[in-house]
Design a protein around this motif. Structure first.
Motif, PDB file in Angstrom:
ATOM      1  N   MET A 180       7.041  -0.392   2.074  1.00  0.00           N
ATOM      2  CA  MET A 180       6.198   0.372   1.141  1.00  0.00           C
ATOM      3  C   MET A 180       5.534  -0.554   0.133  1.00  0.00           C
ATOM      4  O   MET A 180       4.359  -0.410  -0.200  1.00  0.00           O
ATOM      5  CB  MET A 180       7.043   1.418   0.412  1.00  0.00           C
ATOM      6  CG  MET A 180       7.548   2.501   1.325  1.00  0.00           C
ATOM      7  SD  MET A 180       8.479   3.737   0.429  1.00  0.00           S
ATOM      8  CE  MET A 180       7.238   4.353  -0.655  1.00  0.00           C
ATOM      9  N   VAL A 230       2.702  -2.464   1.865  1.00  0.00           N
ATOM     10  CA  VAL A 230       1.479  -1.655   2.013  1.00  0.00           C
ATOM     11  C   VAL A 230       0.729  -1.585   0.689  1.00  0.00           C
ATOM     12  O   VAL A 230      -0.496  -1.755   0.620  1.00  0.00           O
ATOM     13  CB  VAL A 230       1.842  -0.244   2.522  1.00  0.00           C
ATOM     14  CG1 VAL A 230       0.648   0.695   2.409  1.00  0.00           C
ATOM     15  CG2 VAL A 230       2.341  -0.311   3.955  1.00  0.00           C
ATOM     16  N   SER A 231       1.485  -1.337  -0.359  1.00  0.00           N
ATOM     17  CA  SER A 231       0.877  -1.234  -1.684  1.00  0.00           C
ATOM     18  C   SER A 231       0.183  -2.537  -2.077  1.00  0.00           C
ATOM     19  O   SER A 231      -0.953  -2.542  -2.577  1.00  0.00           O
ATOM     20  CB  SER A 231       1.968  -0.872  -2.701  1.00  0.00           C
ATOM     21  OG  SER A 231       1.457  -0.853  -3.988  1.00  0.00           O
ATOM     22  N   GLU A 232       0.861  -3.649  -1.825  1.00  0.00           N
ATOM     23  CA  GLU A 232       0.293  -4.960  -2.176  1.00  0.00           C
ATOM     24  C   GLU A 232      -0.920  -5.292  -1.304  1.00  0.00           C
ATOM     25  O   GLU A 232      -1.904  -5.858  -1.781  1.00  0.00           O
ATOM     26  CB  GLU A 232       1.361  -6.052  -2.028  1.00  0.00           C
ATOM     27  CG  GLU A 232       2.537  -5.935  -2.996  1.00  0.00           C
ATOM     28  CD  GLU A 232       2.180  -6.368  -4.416  1.00  0.00           C
ATOM     29  OE1 GLU A 232       1.104  -6.955  -4.603  1.00  0.00           O
ATOM     30  OE2 GLU A 232       2.975  -6.091  -5.325  1.00  0.00           O
ATOM     31  N   GLU A 246      -3.010  -3.156   0.042  1.00  0.00           N
ATOM     32  CA  GLU A 246      -4.139  -2.339  -0.410  1.00  0.00           C
ATOM     33  C   GLU A 246      -4.763  -2.927  -1.673  1.00  0.00           C
ATOM     34  O   GLU A 246      -5.985  -2.943  -1.824  1.00  0.00           O
ATOM     35  CB  GLU A 246      -3.681  -0.894  -0.663  1.00  0.00           C
ATOM     36  CG  GLU A 246      -3.343  -0.150   0.622  1.00  0.00           C
ATOM     37  CD  GLU A 246      -3.140   1.339   0.392  1.00  0.00           C
ATOM     38  OE1 GLU A 246      -2.946   1.753  -0.773  1.00  0.00           O
ATOM     39  OE2 GLU A 246      -3.166   2.097   1.381  1.00  0.00           O
ATOM     40  N   GLY A 247      -3.894  -3.389  -2.579  1.00  0.00           N
ATOM     41  CA  GLY A 247      -4.409  -3.960  -3.821  1.00  0.00           C
ATOM     42  C   GLY A 247      -5.122  -5.287  -3.596  1.00  0.00           C
ATOM     43  O   GLY A 247      -6.202  -5.526  -4.149  1.00  0.00           O
ATOM     44  N   ASN A 275      -8.292  -4.531  -1.368  1.00  0.00           N
ATOM     45  CA  ASN A 275      -9.102  -3.395  -1.803  1.00  0.00           C
ATOM     46  C   ASN A 275      -9.424  -2.447  -0.643  1.00  0.00           C
ATOM     47  O   ASN A 275     -10.582  -2.092  -0.409  1.00  0.00           O
ATOM     48  CB  ASN A 275     -10.400  -3.888  -2.451  1.00  0.00           C
ATOM     49  CG  ASN A 275     -11.066  -2.798  -3.253  1.00  0.00           C
ATOM     50  OD1 ASN A 275     -10.398  -1.887  -3.752  1.00  0.00           O
ATOM     51  ND2 ASN A 275     -12.383  -2.863  -3.381  1.00  0.00           N
ATOM     52  N   VAL A 276      -8.382  -2.098   0.081  1.00  0.00           N
ATOM     53  CA  VAL A 276      -8.543  -1.156   1.187  1.00  0.00           C
ATOM     54  C   VAL A 276      -7.542  -0.013   1.006  1.00  0.00           C
ATOM     55  O   VAL A 276      -6.624  -0.108   0.190  1.00  0.00           O
ATOM     56  CB  VAL A 276      -8.265  -1.825   2.557  1.00  0.00           C
ATOM     57  CG1 VAL A 276      -9.274  -2.921   2.829  1.00  0.00           C
ATOM     58  CG2 VAL A 276      -6.834  -2.378   2.617  1.00  0.00           C
ATOM     59  N   MET A 277      -7.750   1.070   1.740  1.00  0.00           N
ATOM     60  CA  MET A 277      -6.782   2.154   1.737  1.00  0.00           C
ATOM     61  C   MET A 277      -6.344   2.376   3.182  1.00  0.00           C
ATOM     62  O   MET A 277      -7.158   2.744   4.027  1.00  0.00           O
ATOM     63  CB  MET A 277      -7.399   3.417   1.147  1.00  0.00           C
ATOM     64  CG  MET A 277      -6.394   4.521   0.940  1.00  0.00           C
ATOM     65  SD  MET A 277      -7.147   5.906   0.063  1.00  0.00           S
ATOM     66  CE  MET A 277      -6.338   5.783  -1.506  1.00  0.00           C
ATOM     67  N   LEU A 278      -5.077   2.104   3.447  1.00  0.00           N
ATOM     68  CA  LEU A 278      -4.560   2.218   4.809  1.00  0.00           C
ATOM     69  C   LEU A 278      -4.116   3.648   5.071  1.00  0.00           C
ATOM     70  O   LEU A 278      -3.480   4.264   4.205  1.00  0.00           O
ATOM     71  CB  LEU A 278      -3.384   1.259   5.001  1.00  0.00           C
ATOM     72  CG  LEU A 278      -3.683  -0.222   4.713  1.00  0.00           C
ATOM     73  CD1 LEU A 278      -2.405  -1.063   4.886  1.00  0.00           C
ATOM     74  CD2 LEU A 278      -4.785  -0.743   5.630  1.00  0.00           C
ATOM     75  N   THR A 321      -1.949   6.597   7.348  1.00  0.00           N
ATOM     76  CA  THR A 321      -0.548   6.621   7.782  1.00  0.00           C
ATOM     77  C   THR A 321      -0.370   5.960   9.141  1.00  0.00           C
ATOM     78  O   THR A 321       0.630   5.273   9.382  1.00  0.00           O
ATOM     79  CB  THR A 321      -0.031   8.072   7.823  1.00  0.00           C
ATOM     80  OG1 THR A 321      -0.325   8.677   6.559  1.00  0.00           O
ATOM     81  CG2 THR A 321       1.469   8.126   8.027  1.00  0.00           C
ATOM     82  N   ILE A 332      -0.152   2.333   8.655  1.00  0.00           N
ATOM     83  CA  ILE A 332       1.114   1.941   8.020  1.00  0.00           C
ATOM     84  C   ILE A 332       2.248   1.936   9.039  1.00  0.00           C
ATOM     85  O   ILE A 332       3.103   1.044   9.045  1.00  0.00           O
ATOM     86  CB  ILE A 332       1.426   2.888   6.840  1.00  0.00           C
ATOM     87  CG1 ILE A 332       0.375   2.700   5.740  1.00  0.00           C
ATOM     88  CG2 ILE A 332       2.830   2.651   6.296  1.00  0.00           C
ATOM     89  CD1 ILE A 332       0.369   3.775   4.682  1.00  0.00           C
TER      90      ILE A 332
END
Lengths: 84, 245
Positions: free
Chosen positions: A44, A47-49, A51-52, A55-58, A60, A63
């Motif tokens: 988790m 994934v968070s790191e 995205e940051g 600058n993307v949004m993965l 589900t 993931i």
């Protein structure tokens, strides 16, 4: 736009930060659940790191599919992040 | 960029969601307000802005997964962080067990459970970046105690309680707290259809002998969002005046 080299460095940095492992352990073959540090909790954070950092949004499916460093590159490539 | 904490409130156009938005605005939060009804949502936003809060308005239905994702993408781009999520969007349906359609059950789960689940999932990813955050869900007294004539609604709210406790365990090690409030009978649009006789009968089963107000629930939500609740997670706090079902 970051270069492939900068993206590879950023990816390595994300893995070392999220999994709390040494940089030399971040290789393409490194896989989810293959080492104690990459468990579901660390996943988790990873994934968070990711995205940051990129600058993307993965979604589900991404993931769930993010099962190795090589896979991470493949998934991020779909979002326009170049590694080669 | 402002250093004020950022809170996202779903169901912010009315009831507990709107009351929470107003209180968080007074407490110095920047607000991201989400609800289906744009007109009502903008009215709440104006009230929050009058308290000095920076507010962004996102008309969206929490059952629309794509629209919800777009809201969080916007938060990621514009705010870069999220400190509190209040899942107040909800739906209620009263019907005897034998007369409850499966479609009603599914509709309630889509709003109360799936909507809360997806918003929490997206919020957690933002909160994990800063290794902190607070998610507050709106469960219900009937989800904890059961209620004749509300089996579908109670089941959906019990699911919210289970989700809350599970997320608290999964996200706690990463610095994110997850709690819920379990309101009793609160005077909102959701309960406006209850007649005077029903209200009197319900009040007789409440220790404080009166119905609750949205603001009274919102104050507990605000507490759970705040650092005053820094050591509180996995709790479903009854805000019901001592309601016995």
């Amino acid at each position: 736009m970051a270069t492939p080299e900068e993206n590879r460095a950023a990816l390595a940095n994300v893995f070392t930060t999220a999994l709390a492992i040494a940089p030399d352990r971040v290789v393409d073959a490194l896989a989810y659940n293959a080492i104690a540090e990459w468990d579901s909790t660390a996943h988790m954070l990873l994934v968070s790191e990711l995205e940051g950092a990129f600058n993307v949004m993965l979604d589900t499916d991404d993931i769930i599919d993010l099962s190795s460093v090589a896979k991470a590159k493949e998934i991020l490539s779909k979002h326009g992040v170049a590694f080669a | 960029m402002s250093t004020a904490p950022v809170a996202l409130v779903t169901g912010a156009s009315r009831g507990i969601g709107a009351a929470t938005a107003r209180l968080l605005a007074q407490s110095g939060y920047r607000l991201v307000l989400v609800a289906r009804r744009e007109g009502l949502l903008r009215e709440v936003a104006r009230e929050c802005e009058a308290s000095g809060a920076l507010v962004s308005v996102h008309p969206a239905d929490v059952t629309n997964a794509g629209a919800v994702t777009d809201v969080f993408r916007s938060v990621m781009q514009s705010e870069g962080r999220l400190d509190a999520l209040v899942n107040a969007a909800g739906a209620m349906a009263d019907a005897g067990f034998a007369m409850t359609k499966l479609s009603t059950l599914e509709d309630l789960f889509r709003v109360n459970v799936s909507g809360t689940f997806q918003c929490s999932q997206l919020a957690a990813k933002l909160m994990l970046r800063q290794r902190s955050g607070s998610i507050v869900n709106v469960a219900s007294k009937v989800g904890e105690s059961g209620s004749a004539g509300q089996a579908a609604y109670a089941a959906s709210k019990a699911a919210v309680s289970g989700l809350t406790k599970s997320l608290a365990k999964e996200l706690g090690p990463l610095g994110v707290r997850v709690n819920a409030v379990a309101p009793g009978f609160i005077e909102t649009d959701l309960t406006a259809h209850y007649g005077a006789d029903a209200r009197t009968a319900i009040s007789a089963n409440i220790a404080l002998r009166r119905l609750g107000q949205a603001d009274e629930v919102a104050k507990v939500v605000r507490f759970l969002c705040s650092s005053d609740a820094a050591y509180v997670t996995g709790q479903v706090l009854g805000v019901d005046g001592g309601f016995v079902l």
